[in-house]
Design a protein around this motif. Sequence first.
Motif, PDB file in Angstrom:
ATOM      1  N   PHE A  37       0.998   2.693  -1.597  1.00 46.65           N
ATOM      2  CA  PHE A  37       2.316   2.868  -2.212  1.00 46.65           C
ATOM      3  C   PHE A  37       3.186   1.623  -2.016  1.00 46.65           C
ATOM      4  O   PHE A  37       3.793   1.127  -2.973  1.00 46.65           O
ATOM      5  CB  PHE A  37       3.028   4.103  -1.645  1.00 46.65           C
ATOM      6  N   ARG A  42       4.811  10.764  -5.310  1.00 48.75           N
ATOM      7  CA  ARG A  42       3.628  10.410  -4.503  1.00 48.75           C
ATOM      8  C   ARG A  42       3.972  10.394  -3.008  1.00 48.75           C
ATOM      9  O   ARG A  42       3.187  10.828  -2.171  1.00 48.75           O
ATOM     10  CB  ARG A  42       3.153   9.000  -4.886  1.00 48.75           C
ATOM     11  N   GLY A  65       2.606  12.811  -0.322  1.00 49.53           N
ATOM     12  CA  GLY A  65       1.844  12.149   0.745  1.00 49.53           C
ATOM     13  C   GLY A  65       2.326  12.593   2.112  1.00 49.53           C
ATOM     14  O   GLY A  65       1.539  12.801   3.030  1.00 49.53           O
ATOM     15  N   ASP A 112      -0.031   7.101   0.856  1.00 49.22           N
ATOM     16  CA  ASP A 112       1.258   7.230   0.168  1.00 49.22           C
ATOM     17  C   ASP A 112       2.426   7.512   1.108  1.00 49.22           C
ATOM     18  O   ASP A 112       3.555   7.111   0.845  1.00 49.22           O
ATOM     19  CB  ASP A 112       1.180   8.382  -0.860  1.00 49.22           C
TER      20      ASP A 112
END
Length: 320
Positions: A247, A267, A271, A279
């Motif tokens: 990320f 995300r 995550g 993420d």
Amino acid sequence: MIRTPLTRWFDLTTPVIGAPMAGVSGGELAAAVSRAGGLGMIGVSGSHPASFVTEQCALPVAEQLPFGVGLMIWVLETRPDLLEATIAAEPSLVSVSFGDPAPYVGPLHDAGIAVCAQVNTTADVHRALDAGVDILVAQGTEAGGHTGHRATLPLLQEVLTLTDRPVVAAGGIATGAGMAAALVAGAAGVWIGTPLLSSTEGLNAPALRERVRSASGEETVLTRAFDVAEGAAWPERWPGRALVNDFSREWHGREDELRETPEARRRVVDGRRTGNPGDAPVYAGESVGLVTTERSATDVVRDLDAEAEKALRKVPKLLA
Ligand SMILES: Cc1cc2nc3c(=O)[nH]c(=O)nc-3n(C[C@H](O)[C@H](O)[C@H](O)COP(=O)(O)O)c2cc1C
């Protein structure tokens, strides 16, 4: 035994403070640090209810261990209940960081609680001194989590010229020799976070601890990308130091675009929920390469203290 103004103040047997780390340091971790003779702190964020403070503080209290609580000032502005719960729990030390500590020092002092603040600039130092903060924590940019832009050693040296109050060094300290260096430079103690990120007593998920153990010191990034993704109201001047991941590789430096991209922001939220280190933010500092085993925080602090004492005993040998 190492003695400093910090150990004398809090009756510690080592000048080590276990940093407050929201999401990692709860009452168990704080108790484990204090069991080794240091002062363990509980990290509180805006996502915690006041009952979290009450429940976590009860853990070191049950063992009659000293403990502290770390609060974020920008959170307290809308969550006075966290300050009230903290005062009711009677910690020895409260850290009020990331904002102007002035409104909080009086109520804490009235309750007989010592106050410290992390500082990242000389302006922060003057503000903390004016507010009546008892202990300053010079937090360098090497630190894990949210921090400023100045490095620990030059910041520490400069803070020491500005005050006679005890100054504690934070950011990048992870070995006994490193701890000894901070003490010889004039710090009254060290404030360690990253070395405790793989502790058995932490609240962080096993997969994230494992990621910490495999990371090298070159793998951190100071970024706002995670805060923007999560919609956290962190003031811009304190980005967070985290492990580089998929990320951050994609979004660090593109925060304006990220704000307008809900799928990408999701995300990070997902995550975090699923514990996916690709993420989710894994906040960690530049000393992360030295964290290679999962251990009790009590052992981490005991070893740090023993190694620091060994390093300090060698100091006179440097003189001709
Ligand atoms: C995972 C993590 C969470 C943190 N959360 C907080 C927090 O809730 N409050 C706070 O004042 N500092 C927080 N910090 C910063 C620490 O208090 C401390 O300054 C830093 O960990 C010291 O540097 P080091 O990580 O190099 O040991 C956090 C740091 C980390 C790594």
